[in-house]
Design a protein around this motif. Structure first.
Motif, PDB file in Angstrom:
ATOM      1  N   SER A  21      29.380  44.138  34.450  1.00 18.34           N
ATOM      2  CA  SER A  21      28.773  44.369  33.143  1.00 18.34           C
ATOM      3  C   SER A  21      29.501  45.494  32.412  1.00 18.34           C
ATOM      4  CB  SER A  21      27.296  44.735  33.304  1.00 18.34           C
ATOM      5  OG  SER A  21      26.586  43.675  33.903  1.00 18.34           O
ATOM      6  N   GLY A  22      29.771  45.289  31.137  1.00 13.61           N
ATOM      7  CA  GLY A  22      30.477  46.284  30.339  1.00 13.61           C
ATOM      8  C   GLY A  22      31.983  46.212  30.453  1.00 13.61           C
ATOM      9  N   ALA A  23      32.509  45.188  31.112  1.00 13.59           N
ATOM     10  CA  ALA A  23      33.960  45.083  31.309  1.00 13.59           C
ATOM     11  C   ALA A  23      34.700  44.687  30.048  1.00 13.59           C
ATOM     12  CB  ALA A  23      34.265  44.078  32.419  1.00 13.59           C
ATOM     13  N   TYR A  34      31.167  45.128  24.161  1.00 12.32           N
ATOM     14  CA  TYR A  34      31.296  45.625  25.529  1.00 12.32           C
ATOM     15  C   TYR A  34      31.025  44.551  26.572  1.00 12.32           C
ATOM     16  CZ  TYR A  34      30.658  49.911  22.842  1.00 12.32           C
ATOM     17  OH  TYR A  34      30.781  50.907  21.906  1.00 12.32           O
ATOM     18  N   SER A  35      30.398  43.482  26.170  1.00  9.80           N
ATOM     19  CA  SER A  35      29.881  42.497  27.119  1.00  9.80           C
ATOM     20  C   SER A  35      30.979  41.717  27.838  1.00  9.80           C
ATOM     21  CB  SER A  35      28.980  41.507  26.366  1.00  9.80           C
ATOM     22  OG  SER A  35      28.684  40.396  27.167  1.00  9.80           O
ATOM     23  N   LEU A  38      32.586  27.642  34.418  1.00  9.35           N
ATOM     24  CA  LEU A  38      31.535  28.656  34.294  1.00  9.35           C
ATOM     25  C   LEU A  38      32.010  29.989  34.841  1.00  9.35           C
ATOM     26  CD1 LEU A  38      29.830  26.113  33.804  1.00  9.35           C
ATOM     27  CD2 LEU A  38      28.075  27.090  35.302  1.00  9.35           C
ATOM     28  N   SER A  39      31.594  31.050  34.160  1.00 11.33           N
ATOM     29  CA  SER A  39      31.809  32.406  34.665  1.00 11.33           C
ATOM     30  C   SER A  39      30.665  33.283  34.175  1.00 11.33           C
ATOM     31  CB  SER A  39      33.169  32.949  34.209  1.00 11.33           C
ATOM     32  OG  SER A  39      33.501  34.121  34.940  1.00 11.33           O
ATOM     33  N   ASN A  40      30.739  34.576  34.482  1.00  7.37           N
ATOM     34  CA  ASN A  40      29.726  35.531  34.030  1.00  7.37           C
ATOM     35  C   ASN A  40      30.260  36.938  34.226  1.00  7.37           C
ATOM     36  OD1 ASN A  40      29.551  36.060  36.767  1.00  7.37           O
ATOM     37  ND2 ASN A  40      27.382  35.567  36.978  1.00  7.37           N
ATOM     38  N   ASP A  41      29.404  37.935  33.990  1.00  5.85           N
ATOM     39  CA  ASP A  41      29.799  39.302  34.342  1.00  5.85           C
ATOM     40  C   ASP A  41      28.850  39.921  35.359  1.00  5.85           C
ATOM     41  OD1 ASP A  41      27.555  40.126  32.921  1.00  5.85           O
ATOM     42  OD2 ASP A  41      28.645  41.310  31.441  1.00  5.85           O
ATOM     43  N   ASP A  42      27.850  39.140  35.803  1.00  4.30           N
ATOM     44  CA  ASP A  42      26.908  39.629  36.809  1.00  4.30           C
ATOM     45  C   ASP A  42      27.379  39.371  38.241  1.00  4.30           C
ATOM     46  OD1 ASP A  42      25.071  40.551  34.908  1.00  4.30           O
ATOM     47  OD2 ASP A  42      24.098  38.604  34.760  1.00  4.30           O
TER      48      ASP A  42
END
Length: 248
Positions: A39-41, A102-103, A5-9
């Motif tokens: 976010s946006g990375a 962009y996400s 699991l990962s995310n951008d938050d």
């Protein structure tokens, strides 16, 4: 099953904690996420500085890098064996249409697919949603279905409406919609009087009719969009070939 699991938050975000908890019913869960909001990375990798891995009291790994860094490092260096599935999210806010370019949420899933794993990006629509109860039930149902009925070369972008579980009207297979161009950048001044700019808000919905992910969310359906890594505009190849021939 072993889920990465990962995310951008960031690793402290409620969406990834809720997702890790519910997926632990289905198998082993390893969380490798950024140490901050990214976010946006998009699909960026950190190539000019070292990456440090730390671990919190829950066993979540967090890295001073991007979402793509997290998945790349986990699969190519951190884990003893590859995971069975890469899952990104649950993102705070939707990732619809052009947003996927962009996400960081979608990029983490895409990096997993680059490296050979089935991958899903989950996002919860709405402005700063706080209740992930319905979205984790949806995520668990979808992941369980993929375990029982696997799809080949799967990379799914899934958006969930921000309503109670019993208000969700169902699932829809969708395509990515489009937005109008972004709003203008906003000029401001810092405390020393220097001119600075803020990137403007995203554009309003443009292609958002029946069949798009925008329409599904607006009508309280779960949007499931298959996406791909190959960006080649194939229908233009014959015309471009003639144009290239004319160059010589």
């Amino acid at each position: 099953m072993h889920f990465l699991l990962s995310n951008d938050d960031g690793y402290q975000a409620p969406g990834i904690s809720a997702l890790a908890e519910v997926l632990s019913d289905l198998g082993k869960v390893t969380v490798v996420a950024p140490d901050r909001d990214c976010s946006g990375a998009s699909n960026s990798l950190t190539l000019d500085s070292p990456l440090y891995i730390k671990k919190d009291e829950r066993g979540f790994y967090y890295i001073n890098g991007t979402p793509s860094d997290c998945i790349h490092l986990a699969i190519t260096g951190l884990l003893d064996e590859e995971p069975n599935m890469v899952i990104s999210g649950i993102n705070s806010g939707a990732n619809l249409g052009d947003d996927v370019l962009y996400s960081g949420t979608v990029a983490a899933a895409m990096e997993g697919r680059f490296l050979g794993c089935p991958a899903i990006a989950f996002s919860l629509a709405g402005e700063r949603p706080t209740d992930y109860t319905a979205s984790v039930l949806v995520a668990k149902k979808i992941v369980q279905s993929l375990i029982e009925n696997p799809l080949d070369d799967v990379l799914l972008n899934i958006n969930i409406p921000n309503v109670n579980y019993d208000q969700i009207k169902g699932f829809k297979t969708t395509r990515l919609g489009n937005r109008h161009k972004s709003e203008p950048a906003m000029k401001a001044f810092d405390p020393k009087g220097r001119e600075v700019y803020w990137v403007g808000p995203v554009g309003a919905e443009q292609d958002a009719g029946e069949g798009t992910d925008f329409h599904a969310i607006r009508t309280e359906y779960i949007s499931i969009t298959p996406i791909q890594i190959d960006l080649t505009r194939r229908q233009l190849l014959p015309t471009l070939s003639k144009w290239v021939e004319a160059l010589s």
